[in-house]
Design an enzyme around this catalytic site. Structure first.
Site, PDB file in Angstrom:
ATOM      1  N   ASP A   1       3.478   9.468  -0.749  1.00  0.00           N
ATOM      2  CA  ASP A   1       2.323   8.663  -0.361  1.00  0.00           C
ATOM      3  C   ASP A   1       2.143   7.560  -1.403  1.00  0.00           C
ATOM      4  OD1 ASP A   1       0.056   8.005   1.163  1.00  0.00           O
ATOM      5  OD2 ASP A   1      -0.540  10.101   1.338  1.00  0.00           O
TER       6      ASP A   1
ATOM      7  N   HIS B   1       0.820  -1.224   0.000  1.00  0.00           N
ATOM      8  CA  HIS B   1       0.000   0.000   0.000  1.00  0.00           C
ATOM      9  C   HIS B   1       0.847   1.264   0.000  1.00  0.00           C
ATOM     10  CE1 HIS B   1      -4.073  -1.762   0.811  1.00  0.00           C
ATOM     11  NE2 HIS B   1      -3.304  -2.800   1.077  1.00  0.00           N
TER      12      HIS B   1
HETATM   13  C1  GDG Z   1      -2.120   3.799   3.345  1.00  0.00           C
HETATM   14  C2  GDG Z   1      -1.087   4.479   2.425  1.00  0.00           C
HETATM   15  C3  GDG Z   1      -2.740   4.384   0.556  1.00  0.00           C
HETATM   16  C4  GDG Z   1      -9.082   9.473   7.792  1.00  0.00           C
HETATM   17  N1  GDG Z   1      -9.474  10.044   8.932  1.00  0.00           N
HETATM   18  C5  GDG Z   1     -10.567   9.396   9.327  1.00  0.00           C
HETATM   19  C6  GDG Z   1     -10.846   8.389   8.387  1.00  0.00           C
HETATM   20  N2  GDG Z   1      -9.915   8.475   7.448  1.00  0.00           N
HETATM   21  C7  GDG Z   1      -9.891   7.619   6.249  1.00  0.00           C
HETATM   22  C8  GDG Z   1      -9.872   8.449   4.986  1.00  0.00           C
HETATM   23  C9  GDG Z   1      -9.254   7.470   4.017  1.00  0.00           C
HETATM   24  C10 GDG Z   1      -8.280   6.680   4.882  1.00  0.00           C
HETATM   25  O1  GDG Z   1      -8.701   6.856   6.232  1.00  0.00           O
HETATM   26  C11 GDG Z   1      -6.842   7.196   4.778  1.00  0.00           C
HETATM   27  O2  GDG Z   1      -6.266   6.670   3.627  1.00  0.00           O
HETATM   28  P1  GDG Z   1      -5.022   7.355   2.919  1.00  0.00           P
HETATM   29  O3  GDG Z   1      -4.822   6.693   1.629  1.00  0.00           O
HETATM   30  O4  GDG Z   1      -5.302   8.800   2.782  1.00  0.00           O
HETATM   31  O5  GDG Z   1      -3.779   7.191   3.905  1.00  0.00           O
HETATM   32  P2  GDG Z   1      -3.086   6.006   4.823  1.00  0.00           P
HETATM   33  O6  GDG Z   1      -3.875   5.782   6.055  1.00  0.00           O
HETATM   34  O7  GDG Z   1      -1.680   6.471   5.046  1.00  0.00           O
HETATM   35  O8  GDG Z   1      -3.103   4.681   3.929  1.00  0.00           O
HETATM   36  C12 GDG Z   1      -1.788   5.287   1.342  1.00  0.00           C
HETATM   37  C13 GDG Z   1      -3.640   3.617   1.490  1.00  0.00           C
HETATM   38  O9  GDG Z   1      -2.896   2.905   2.487  1.00  0.00           O
HETATM   39  C14 GDG Z   1      -4.505   2.616   0.722  1.00  0.00           C
HETATM   40  O10 GDG Z   1      -3.744   1.759  -0.048  1.00  0.00           O
HETATM   41  O11 GDG Z   1      -3.544   5.213  -0.270  1.00  0.00           O
HETATM   42  O12 GDG Z   1      -0.832   5.831   0.452  1.00  0.00           O
HETATM   43  O13 GDG Z   1      -0.218   5.317   3.195  1.00  0.00           O
HETATM   44  O14 GDG Z   1     -10.211   6.603   3.508  1.00  0.00           O
HETATM   45  O15 GDG Z   1     -11.168   8.878   4.683  1.00  0.00           O
HETATM   46  N3  GDG Z   1     -11.894   7.549   8.481  1.00  0.00           N
HETATM   47  C15 GDG Z   1     -12.711   7.709   9.572  1.00  0.00           C
HETATM   48  N4  GDG Z   1     -12.497   8.664  10.522  1.00  0.00           N
HETATM   49  C16 GDG Z   1     -11.456   9.522  10.451  1.00  0.00           C
HETATM   50  O16 GDG Z   1     -11.275  10.401  11.312  1.00  0.00           O
HETATM   51  N5  GDG Z   1     -13.760   6.885   9.693  1.00  0.00           N
END
Ligand code: GDG
Length: 485
Positions: free
Chosen positions: A379, A170
């Site tokens: 990222d 990821h």
């Molecule tokens: C890793 C990789 C890759 C955020 N705050 C809350 C919440 N979120 C949700 C967001 C989004 C997810 O969490 C975060 O996903 P990201 O992709 O932005 O970042 P990482 O956590 O670092 O994820 C990344 C990912 O894996 C998938 O392969 O894209 O590059 O680092 O969906 O909306 N959800 C809730 N409450 C929050 O306060 N429920």
């Protein structure tokens, strides 16, 4: 069983096979769990296919871990194991998050290596294999997720598993020049060759993987069709950019607009424009740089003082790791500096919130924003960027400012792409976003939404599972519903 309806795209993909997902952490439905892209993606895949999700349940013990706990929800079996506290600290806070995470995100300053942590990483991976083995059925498709579990495939092979094994990373994969900073980098690369399918977020990550393979095994290991041949094993390495569930995000966002939280927030703006950021509190997300870009923006375009509100939602993560404690302090200071300098009796320039929200509420907040700001320093993909686009009202969409160092920038070229280190350029982008005329906003949004719909979360899972099925041969598989659960 979910996913069996007429016209369901999964029917043709999974055939009669059972999918087994393995990830470091499992969040049982309805239990509050640390949100993250990984959880979002895995859950979506499992709900559509049924099957088994295996991983750490979030508890640490002083005793040797026993048999996994099994829970069945909506046709999915969740098998959770406990880990010993000390071993968990060394494996998770140590090797995974203070060695592999910084290294793979090109933050050498945040990385340090010690053998004790490396040993714990190995032994947790061995334990996962031992606990998973009795739950497996002969024809399962096994899909392992992320950097915590790279050696799991080798351990399963050593225990006699010969069926299709896939691994998806990821986060970014570093080029060999960065990877070989890690003392056991060769073992890490060899471990990846035990899988049949190795998936990455972007072409860059795939190329970086090839650079490692070439370095270790010679250019002849990479075949013309992109497959990798090492010894008697052949694996497919491919790009599978993770997506979002566009329809669910759209619905969540629309419904949340009438929720109490979103309405109160909207009313409190008193007609000001809103810029929103949503990121786990992590140094890779570029929040310090973003705060300084916003300050730059207020200095350069003073007409915006008092007329824009920037809301940064940053739920705490990995609070047991020193670098995360430090980044939290830096951000509190940076937000305090900007607010102290620019705030007025009736206006605060940055609303900085270290808390979780329900996903639907977040989508409503994203929909309310004129600008979505997503500026990680690196990222793997970044799902928030994609969710921001999906959450918008197509008739009056907000503008996405996106780091060109996020994997998502490869698909979302119609965003305002910025270098997150260049605070002046990010400041200009904020101004350009706020001033962008409606026709241009619509055009950019429509182009991005089209791509998001094509590469949504279902397409991502389907493509990976298809690749895994092919790797294991095309004969029909037998799915024994409920067995091993
Ligand atoms: C890793 C990789 C890759 C955020 N705050 C809350 C919440 N979120 C949700 C967001 C989004 C997810 O969490 C975060 O996903 P990201 O992709 O932005 O970042 P990482 O956590 O670092 O994820 C990344 C990912 O894996 C998938 O392969 O894209 O590059 O680092 O969906 O909306 N959800 C809730 N409450 C929050 O306060 N429920």
């Amino acid at each position: 069983m979910p996913g069996g309806g007429i016209g369901d795209p999964w029917e043709s993909v999974t055939g009669m096979s059972r999918l087994v997902c393995v990830s470091n952490r499992i969040s049982l439905p309805r239990k509050s769990a640390a949100p993250g892209g990984l959880a979002v993606g895995v859950l979506s895949a499992l709900k559509r296919t049924g099957g088994l999700w295996f991983g750490w349940g979030g508890e640490t013990t002083d005793e040797p871990p026993g048999d996994p706990d099994l829970h069945i929800r909506e046709g999915v079996t969740y098998a959770t194991v406990d880990l010993r506290k000390r071993e968990f600290d060394l494996y998770y806070n140590g090797y995974a998050n203070q060695v592999l995470w910084p290294l793979f995100h090109y933050f050498l300053r945040g990385m340090r290596y010690n053998v004790e942590e490396r040993d714990a990483y190995e032994s947790v991976n061995r334990l996962f294999a031992q606990k998973l083995l009795p739950l497996l059925q002969p024809r399962d498709l096994i899909w392992v997720h992320d950097y915590h579990l790279i050696p799991l495939g080798r351990h399963l092979r050593e225990m006699g598993v010969s069926g299709p094994l896939g691994f998806f990373l990821h986060i970014p994969f570093p080029n060999i020049e960065m990877l070989r900073v890690l003392p056991p980098y060769a073992e890490l690369l060899r471990d990846l060759t035990h899988y049949d399918v190795v998936g990455f977020q972007t072409e860059n990550d795939l190329k970086a993987f090839y650079s490692g393979i070439e370095h270790l095994f010679g250019a002849e290991a990479i075949r013309g069709d992109g497959r990798v041949r090492v010894g008697d094993r052949t694996l497919r390495a491919e790009v599978f950019p993770i997506g979002v569930d566009v329809v669910t995000v759209q619905n969540e966002a629309m419904e949340a607009m009438s929720s109490d939280v979103v309405r109160r927030m909207y009313d409190s703006l008193m007609g000001r424009q809103l810029m929103v950021g949503v990121d786990r509190l992590d140094y890779s997300k570029g929040l310090v740089e973003r705060f300084s870009a916003y300050q730059h923006f207020l200095e350069t375009y003073p007409e915006n003082v008092g007329r824009i509100t920037y809301m940064q939602i940053a739920p705490l993560s990995r609070s047991d790791v020193k670098a995360y404690v430090e980044i939290r302090q830096s951000l509190e200071q940076a937000a305090g500096r900007t607010n102290g300098r620019f705030a007025d009796t009736d206006w605060t320039p940055i609303r900085y919130l270290n808390r979780n929200f329900p996903h639907a509420t977040l989508m409503g907040l994203l929909r309310s924003a004129h600008v979505g700001i997503v500026t990680p320093l690196r990222d793997g993909m970044n799902l928030v960027a994609k969710e921001f686009v999906a959450a918008q009202n197509p008739d009056d969409p907000g503008v996405l400012i996106l780091s060109n160092l996020a994997g998502a920038a490869r698909e979302l070229g119609s965003a305002l792409l910025v270098n997150p280190y260049d605070s002046r350029a990010v400041g200009h982008a904020i101004q350009a976003a706020l001033a962008m005329p409606l026709p241009e906003r619509r055009e950019r949004h429509a182009a991005m939404l089209q791509i998001l719909k094509r590469n949504d979360i279902a397409a991502w899972s389907r493509r990976f599972i298809e690749a895994l099925e092919k790797a294991g041969g095309s004969e029909p598989r037998v799915r024994a519903v409920g067995k091993g659960s």
